[in-house]
Scaffold this active site. Structure first.
Site, PDB file in Angstrom:
ATOM      1  N   GLY A   1      10.796   1.170  -3.910  1.00 27.83           N
ATOM      2  CA  GLY A   1      10.170   1.372  -2.613  1.00 27.83           C
ATOM      3  C   GLY A   1      10.943   0.814  -1.434  1.00 27.83           C
ATOM      4  CE  LYS A   2      12.236  -4.622  -2.120  1.00 24.67           C
ATOM      5  NZ  LYS A   2      11.299  -5.552  -1.459  1.00 24.67           N
ATOM      6  CG  ASN A   3      13.997   0.145   4.474  1.00 23.24           C
ATOM      7  OD1 ASN A   3      12.934  -0.224   3.981  1.00 23.24           O
ATOM      8  ND2 ASN A   3      14.204   0.149   5.780  1.00 23.24           N
TER       9      ASN A   3
END
Length: 365
Positions: free
Chosen positions: A185-187
């Site tokens: 879910g990180k950038n």
């Protein structure tokens, strides 16, 4: 309308052909650990951040632990960490035998408050771990001034801040070293756990690389004892493919954040502020409301997914009860843990979705 908190499927579909081809090539080559593809990602990510060295590892938590070990931090040492972060920041400190010392956050920006750091320093303090929370850069100029004054190491926790900057300088190159997470879910996210360490110090880079690979640089060359924390080839090639799109996705996140703030202006919620001369990359778009729980329930009833990051500030978690922390010690963190609410945020978030979310908030109030 149903709006997910994060839509990883939409991101995958936007680059499906490239991702599928990259994965297929790894399967065809049957090279799954180490090798050229991992090295290529390390070089590309180091270039993106602006550091000389990048050492890939299994996850973001490992990256903090390994860097602390590589800097010689252990039993008897104290490490300054912010009162609000994911537990990996403080957990890693405890894992290497040191003690996390919590400092309250800035009221406007939610990152560690430099004004309150010096009061927590002792003869045992060895380092500061500023967290660029939610994608907002911490006040690195002030933190570095304190670190230099007291001869402290600085390890930046950049797990939520890929591409963030302050005064035109990327996070990750201010301190002695930095930790990154590539949780999905990180950038910049992998399709599983993944992490990396960056630094400009060659000796630190070499030791971190040894620790992450059983104490060896070459097979059977065990100069020290280490651990098994490697980035697999599938994750490396996925990250290399996605890295080319990170600036585009960051611009879309920033655009969506600005639209949120414009449409929520004059509402009963407090929107995030951006530090002067900084690029906030909005891993999360976090609002505040004294009626947070009511708002959260209302949004969910309308099909809008939300999150709370984080419902309990670190000093108040049961695992730190031996420190006898009280709300009086961390008044900002204590207040905000009951008010913060994260709205859906990702590059593919459509204009009509942002409008629907903000209109729904206005209707409640």
């Amino acid at each position: 309308m149903h709006i997910p908190f994060v839509d990883l499927k939409a991101q995958y579909l936007s680059i499906k052909t490239e991702i599928d081809e990259a994965i297929a090539q790894v399967l065809e080559d049957t090279s799954f650990v180490g090798g050229t593809l991992v090295k290529q990602f390390e070089e590309a990510f180091a270039s993106y951040i602006g550091t000389k060295h990048c050492i890939a590892c299994a996850n973001g938590t490992d990256s903090i632990e390994i860097l602390l070990q590589a800097m010689g931090i252990g039993a008897g040492d104290e490490i300054v960490v912010p009162a609000v972060s994911w537990i990996s920041t403080s957990e890693a400190v405890s894992t290497v035998g040191a003690t996390p010392v919590f400092v309250d956050i800035e009221p406007e920006f939610y990152t560690i408050d430099p004004i309150k750091i010096e009061a927590k320093l002792t003869s045992k303090t060895k380092a500061i771990i500023p967290v660029h929370l939610y994608g907002q850069p911490a006040n690195m100029p002030a933190i570095m001034e304190i670190a230099q004054k007291h001869d402290l190491k600085v390890l930046e926790d950049c797990a939520q801040a890929h591409g963030a900057s302050i005064e035109g300088k990327n996070v990750g190159i201010w301190g002695d070293c930095a930790s990154f997470s590539f949780y999905p879910g990180k950038n910049l996210g992998a399709y599983g756990d993944a992490g990396a360490m960056v630094t400009n110090a060659p000796a630190l880079a070499e030791k971190a690389r040894r620790i992450a690979n059983h104490g060896q640089l070459l097979k059977h060359d065990h100069q020290i004892e280490g651990r098994n924390s490697r980035l697999d080839t599938l994750q490396a090639t996925i990250l290399s493919t996605k890295l080319k799109y990170l600036n585009k996705w960051t611009a879309a996140r920033i655009h969506n954040a600005h639209r949120y703030s414009e449409l929520l202006d004059n509402s009963s919620v407090i929107v995030p502020k951006i530090r002067t001369n900084a690029q906030h990359v909005f891993h999360l778009y976090v609002i505040r409301s004294t009626q947070r729980d009511q708002l959260n329930d209302y949004l969910k009833s309308k099909g809008i997914a939300t999150g709370i990051h984080y419902p309990t500030a670190l000093p108040f978690l049961p695992c730190y009860q031996s420190q006898n922390n009280t709300v009086d010690h961390f008044p900002v963190a204590a207040q905000y843990q009951n008010e913060i609410l994260s709205l859906p945020m990702y590059a593919e978030l459509a204009e009509e979705q942002v409008t629907f979310i903000t209109n729904t908030i206005h209707k409640l109030y």
